[in-house]
Design a protein around this motif. Structure first.
Motif, PDB file in Angstrom:
ATOM      1  N   TYR A 110       0.743  -1.205  -0.038  1.00 33.18           N
ATOM      2  CA  TYR A 110       0.185  -0.119  -0.056  1.00 33.18           C
ATOM      3  C   TYR A 110       0.824   1.346   0.013  1.00 33.18           C
ATOM      4  CZ  TYR A 110      -3.070  -3.639   1.381  1.00 33.18           C
ATOM      5  OH  TYR A 110      -3.835  -4.828   1.413  1.00 33.18           O
ATOM      6  N   VAL A 111       1.611   1.475   1.062  1.00 31.10           N
ATOM      7  CA  VAL A 111       2.652   2.533   1.096  1.00 31.10           C
ATOM      8  C   VAL A 111       3.997   1.848   0.371  1.00 31.10           C
ATOM      9  CG1 VAL A 111       4.031   4.164   2.452  1.00 31.10           C
ATOM     10  CG2 VAL A 111       1.767   3.994   2.782  1.00 31.10           C
ATOM     11  N   GLU A 112       4.134   2.228  -0.475  1.00 30.54           N
ATOM     12  CA  GLU A 112       5.652   1.391  -1.098  1.00 30.54           C
ATOM     13  C   GLU A 112       6.771   2.198  -0.573  1.00 30.54           C
ATOM     14  OE1 GLU A 112       7.129  -0.010  -5.527  1.00 30.54           O
ATOM     15  OE2 GLU A 112       6.044   1.945  -5.426  1.00 30.54           O
ATOM     16  N   TYR A 113       6.786   3.574  -0.513  1.00 36.10           N
ATOM     17  CA  TYR A 113       7.958   4.185   0.219  1.00 36.10           C
ATOM     18  C   TYR A 113       7.582   5.117   1.180  1.00 36.10           C
ATOM     19  CZ  TYR A 113      10.864   1.802  -3.556  1.00 36.10           C
ATOM     20  OH  TYR A 113      11.239   1.078  -4.598  1.00 36.10           O
ATOM     21  N   ILE A 173      -5.502   2.912   4.372  1.00 37.66           N
ATOM     22  CA  ILE A 173      -4.007   2.664   4.026  1.00 37.66           C
ATOM     23  C   ILE A 173      -3.293   3.496   5.122  1.00 37.66           C
ATOM     24  CG2 ILE A 173      -2.001   3.288   2.611  1.00 37.66           C
ATOM     25  CD1 ILE A 173      -4.068   3.217   0.285  1.00 37.66           C
ATOM     26  N   GLN A 174      -2.580   2.886   6.219  1.00 37.78           N
ATOM     27  CA  GLN A 174      -1.856   3.543   7.148  1.00 37.78           C
ATOM     28  C   GLN A 174      -0.809   4.455   6.453  1.00 37.78           C
ATOM     29  OE1 GLN A 174      -0.795   1.005  10.313  1.00 37.78           O
ATOM     30  NE2 GLN A 174       0.386   2.535  11.215  1.00 37.78           N
ATOM     31  N   VAL A 175      -0.513   5.592   7.105  1.00 39.50           N
ATOM     32  CA  VAL A 175       0.532   6.511   6.630  1.00 39.50           C
ATOM     33  C   VAL A 175       1.153   7.257   7.832  1.00 39.50           C
ATOM     34  CG1 VAL A 175      -0.732   6.986   4.334  1.00 39.50           C
ATOM     35  CG2 VAL A 175      -1.150   8.320   6.298  1.00 39.50           C
ATOM     36  N   GLY A 176       1.791   8.510   7.404  1.00 40.62           N
ATOM     37  CA  GLY A 176       2.685   9.119   8.556  1.00 40.62           C
ATOM     38  C   GLY A 176       1.709   9.907   9.488  1.00 40.62           C
ATOM     39  N   THR A 221       2.711  10.236 -14.050  1.00 42.54           N
ATOM     40  CA  THR A 221       3.958   9.700 -14.690  1.00 42.54           C
ATOM     41  C   THR A 221       4.069   8.242 -13.883  1.00 42.54           C
ATOM     42  OG1 THR A 221       5.369  10.854 -12.939  1.00 42.54           O
ATOM     43  CG2 THR A 221       5.080  11.733 -14.964  1.00 42.54           C
ATOM     44  N   ASN A 222       3.561   7.917 -12.739  1.00 39.15           N
ATOM     45  CA  ASN A 222       4.031   6.693 -12.123  1.00 39.15           C
ATOM     46  C   ASN A 222       2.443   6.127 -11.553  1.00 39.15           C
ATOM     47  OD1 ASN A 222       3.572   8.111  -9.619  1.00 39.15           O
ATOM     48  ND2 ASN A 222       5.779   7.986  -9.088  1.00 39.15           N
ATOM     49  N   SER A 223       1.478   6.868 -11.722  1.00 44.91           N
ATOM     50  CA  SER A 223       0.352   6.696 -11.291  1.00 44.91           C
ATOM     51  C   SER A 223       0.151   6.308  -9.563  1.00 44.91           C
ATOM     52  CB  SER A 223      -0.308   5.346 -11.876  1.00 44.91           C
ATOM     53  OG  SER A 223      -0.584   5.723 -13.237  1.00 44.91           O
ATOM     54  N   ASN A 224       1.319   7.146  -9.042  1.00 41.58           N
ATOM     55  CA  ASN A 224       1.208   6.910  -7.598  1.00 41.58           C
ATOM     56  C   ASN A 224       0.352   8.017  -6.875  1.00 41.58           C
ATOM     57  OD1 ASN A 224       2.366   4.416  -7.725  1.00 41.58           O
ATOM     58  ND2 ASN A 224       4.369   5.231  -7.484  1.00 41.58           N
ATOM     59  N   LEU A 225       0.058   7.925  -5.514  1.00 48.14           N
ATOM     60  CA  LEU A 225      -0.515   9.112  -4.835  1.00 48.14           C
ATOM     61  C   LEU A 225       0.698   9.380  -3.717  1.00 48.14           C
ATOM     62  CD1 LEU A 225      -4.214   7.922  -3.882  1.00 48.14           C
ATOM     63  CD2 LEU A 225      -3.465   9.832  -5.449  1.00 48.14           C
ATOM     64  N   TYR A 226       0.830  10.619  -3.537  1.00 47.41           N
ATOM     65  CA  TYR A 226       1.842  11.144  -2.756  1.00 47.41           C
ATOM     66  C   TYR A 226       0.926  11.896  -1.296  1.00 47.41           C
ATOM     67  CZ  TYR A 226       5.509  10.065  -5.951  1.00 47.41           C
ATOM     68  OH  TYR A 226       6.273   9.415  -6.713  1.00 47.41           O
ATOM     69  N   VAL A 227       1.367  11.552  -0.264  1.00 41.81           N
ATOM     70  CA  VAL A 227       0.738  12.280   0.797  1.00 41.81           C
ATOM     71  C   VAL A 227       1.498  12.826   1.795  1.00 41.81           C
ATOM     72  CG1 VAL A 227      -0.576  11.537   3.057  1.00 41.81           C
ATOM     73  CG2 VAL A 227      -1.120  10.212   1.076  1.00 41.81           C
ATOM     74  N   ALA A 228       1.532  14.113   1.967  1.00 43.01           N
ATOM     75  CA  ALA A 228       2.453  15.034   2.741  1.00 43.01           C
ATOM     76  C   ALA A 228       1.857  14.855   4.275  1.00 43.01           C
ATOM     77  CB  ALA A 228       2.091  16.443   2.301  1.00 43.01           C
ATOM     78  N   ASN A 229       2.887  14.143   5.006  1.00 43.72           N
ATOM     79  CA  ASN A 229       2.615  14.121   6.600  1.00 43.72           C
ATOM     80  C   ASN A 229       3.310  15.138   7.379  1.00 43.72           C
ATOM     81  OD1 ASN A 229       1.375  11.363   6.068  1.00 43.72           O
ATOM     82  ND2 ASN A 229       3.540  10.590   5.667  1.00 43.72           N
ATOM     83  N   LYS A 230       2.311  16.128   7.467  1.00 40.42           N
ATOM     84  CA  LYS A 230       2.884  17.526   8.177  1.00 40.42           C
ATOM     85  C   LYS A 230       3.454  17.062   9.706  1.00 40.42           C
ATOM     86  CE  LYS A 230       1.228  21.604  10.236  1.00 40.42           C
ATOM     87  NZ  LYS A 230      -0.036  22.521  10.427  1.00 40.42           N
ATOM     88  N   GLY A 231       2.962  16.143  10.381  1.00 43.93           N
ATOM     89  CA  GLY A 231       3.427  15.916  11.819  1.00 43.93           C
ATOM     90  C   GLY A 231       4.600  15.018  11.807  1.00 43.93           C
ATOM     91  N   SER A 232       4.996  14.348  10.713  1.00 43.54           N
ATOM     92  CA  SER A 232       6.039  13.440  10.911  1.00 43.54           C
ATOM     93  C   SER A 232       7.192  14.013   9.697  1.00 43.54           C
ATOM     94  CB  SER A 232       5.814  12.008  10.333  1.00 43.54           C
ATOM     95  OG  SER A 232       5.293  11.781   9.277  1.00 43.54           O
ATOM     96  N   GLY A 233       7.080  14.804   8.863  1.00 44.99           N
ATOM     97  CA  GLY A 233       7.883  15.438   7.982  1.00 44.99           C
ATOM     98  C   GLY A 233       8.149  14.431   6.831  1.00 44.99           C
ATOM     99  N   ILE A 258       1.978   6.044  -2.449  1.00 49.85           N
ATOM    100  CA  ILE A 258       0.964   4.977  -2.234  1.00 49.85           C
ATOM    101  C   ILE A 258       0.867   4.520  -3.787  1.00 49.85           C
ATOM    102  CG2 ILE A 258      -1.263   4.244  -1.850  1.00 49.85           C
ATOM    103  CD1 ILE A 258      -1.574   6.343   0.143  1.00 49.85           C
ATOM    104  N   VAL A 259       1.020   2.837  -3.879  1.00 45.30           N
ATOM    105  CA  VAL A 259       0.822   2.433  -5.209  1.00 45.30           C
ATOM    106  C   VAL A 259      -0.875   2.014  -4.962  1.00 45.30           C
ATOM    107  CG1 VAL A 259       1.021   0.215  -6.627  1.00 45.30           C
ATOM    108  CG2 VAL A 259       3.095   1.453  -5.425  1.00 45.30           C
ATOM    109  N   THR A 260      -1.614   2.332  -5.877  1.00 48.86           N
ATOM    110  CA  THR A 260      -3.106   2.305  -5.800  1.00 48.86           C
ATOM    111  C   THR A 260      -3.577   1.233  -6.890  1.00 48.86           C
ATOM    112  OG1 THR A 260      -3.520   4.182  -7.301  1.00 48.86           O
ATOM    113  CG2 THR A 260      -3.481   4.438  -5.132  1.00 48.86           C
ATOM    114  N   GLN A 261      -2.609   0.907  -7.726  1.00 49.39           N
ATOM    115  CA  GLN A 261      -3.194   0.172  -8.975  1.00 49.39           C
ATOM    116  C   GLN A 261      -2.506  -1.043  -9.121  1.00 49.39           C
ATOM    117  OE1 GLN A 261      -4.816   2.193 -11.996  1.00 49.39           O
ATOM    118  NE2 GLN A 261      -4.858   0.703 -13.530  1.00 49.39           N
ATOM    119  N   VAL A 262      -2.794  -2.290  -9.407  1.00 51.35           N
ATOM    120  CA  VAL A 262      -2.146  -3.453  -9.547  1.00 51.35           C
ATOM    121  C   VAL A 262      -3.039  -3.863 -11.055  1.00 51.35           C
ATOM    122  CG1 VAL A 262      -1.502  -5.727  -9.250  1.00 51.35           C
ATOM    123  CG2 VAL A 262      -1.360  -4.077  -7.432  1.00 51.35           C
TER     124      VAL A 262
END
Length: 378
Positions: free
Chosen positions: A27-30, A295-298, A309-321, A326-330
């Protein structure tokens, strides 16, 4: 056709299934830690700096610009690394890429909007606006900014960076969404529990729709024409702007902030800062307005952006910097039409590992049964 050949085919199919299952669980790849440019595998409880809150994507250079405290981090989504930084004032609130001139616009808290040339990293213009700007959007050739403190939406012509219209909306406007089919923008008014509808062809207020609660973020679904509003008190409100019909989806005990539509799979994603559960991105299927995953995040997830360009979602975690990637499609290669797999994610690595083991055991059992059947026939 002999047993050895059929057994080989069965094993290949089983292993392919296992690989597909394992991939679908990423879910969260990186996790990208912003203060030291460290890329970690999976969802990691890391702590960085910068307080990232908003992002914008530049299709010309395929870079992602992340607005944080005092800086814009320039991310290359190809390898998810920071390649540059641009200094901005502390307290900046929103960031927007404008395609007509290729500049980045940064809304500051009380000091107007800065126009930045990303090639030179220089401020090439400044649009004076008194008040606290929360969000900006590019629509119908203009920039629209929600001014929280003055209950207005301001329209800006990016060709000369001048204000061309000021539209009064509800109290405390925050999120803005755009429908290119009718050239309307929709504004979430936090303080008056309404959605304002503006016609960008003449920059006039058409009407307002009461939805209750404290609307924050807002997204437009081009497939069904509905609006999806993140309501601060742990809800997503679905609005049909044609009929004013409102449906509320409870998403749990927490703060729902930002929301986006993923064009690669047609699902809605909302960032949730939970009180007594892991901070997460909650996934909604617009076909039946149901929650299909979390999907658990920061810590304190804020802005969320789709990168084409990679069909990913990026989440800005304000509290954890950090950024959660996130990979959303297989895609299933056995089908001519790729299918989407976004199940309810497991919350711990231990359970995730157990699930993988269970699938592997089931695959082995299937192979064993096939071997037994064909050996008896022989």
């Amino acid at each position: 056709m002999n047993v050895a050949f059929l057994s080989t085919i069965a094993i290949i199919l089983a292993l392919s299934s296992i690989v597909a299952i394992v991939h679908s669980m990423n879910y969260v790849e990186y996790t990208l830690v912003l203060d030291n440019n460290t890329l970690l595998l999976g969802n990691v409880n890391a702590t960085g700096g910068g307080n990232p809150i908003a992002m914008t994507f530049d299709p010309n250079n395929s870079y992602l610009y992340v607005l944080a405290q005092g800086n814009i981090f320039v991310i290359n989504p190809t390898n998810n690394t920071i390649i540059d930084k641009i200094s901005v004032p502390n307290g900046s609130t929103s960031i927007l890429y404008v395609p007509t001139n290729g500049y980045i616009y940064v809304a500051t808290n009380g000091s107007g909007i800065l126009v930045i040339n990303t090639s030179t990293k220089e401020v090439v213009g400044k649009i004076p606006i008194n008040g606290e700007i929360w969000q900006m959007i590019y629509a119908n050739g203009h920039i629209y900014a929600s001014v929280y403190s003055s209950n207005e939406v301001i329209a800006i012509d990016p060709s000369n960076n001048t204000i061309v219209a000021t539209i009064k909306v509800g109290l405390d406007p925050i999120g803005i969404a755009y429908d290119p089919k009718n050239s309307y923008i929709y504004v979430a008014n936090y303080g008056s529990s309404t959605i304002s509808i503006i016609n960008t062809k003449n920059n006039s207020l058409i009407t307002s729709i009461a939805i209750g609660g404290y609307p924050w973020g807002i997204a437009y679904d081009p497939e069904n024409g509905y609006l999806y509003v993140a309501e601060y008190n742990g809800k997503v409100v679905v609005v049909d702007p044609m009929s004013d019909k409102v449906v509320t989806i409870p998403i749990g005990n927490g703060i729902a902030r930002c929301i986006t539509y993923d064009p690669s799979n047609g699902l809605i994603y909302v960032t949730v800062d939970s009180y007594n559960a892991p901070n997460n991105v909650t996934i909604i299927d617009p076909s039946n307005d149901s929650i299909v995953g979390r999907i658990q995040v920061g810590y304190i997830p804020w802005g969320i952006t789709y990168v084409p360009t990679n069909s990913n979602l990026y989440v800005a975690n304000k509290g954890s910097g950090t950024l959660s990637i996130i990979v959303t499609q297989v895609a299933e290669t056995t089908s001519s039409t790729p299918t989407t797999f976004v199940p309810t994610p497991t919350q711990t690595l231990t359970k995730q590992g157990i699930d993988v083991v269970i699938y592997i055991i089931l695959a082995i059992v299937v192979v064993a049964i096939i071997l037994i059947v064909f050996s008896r026939r022989k």
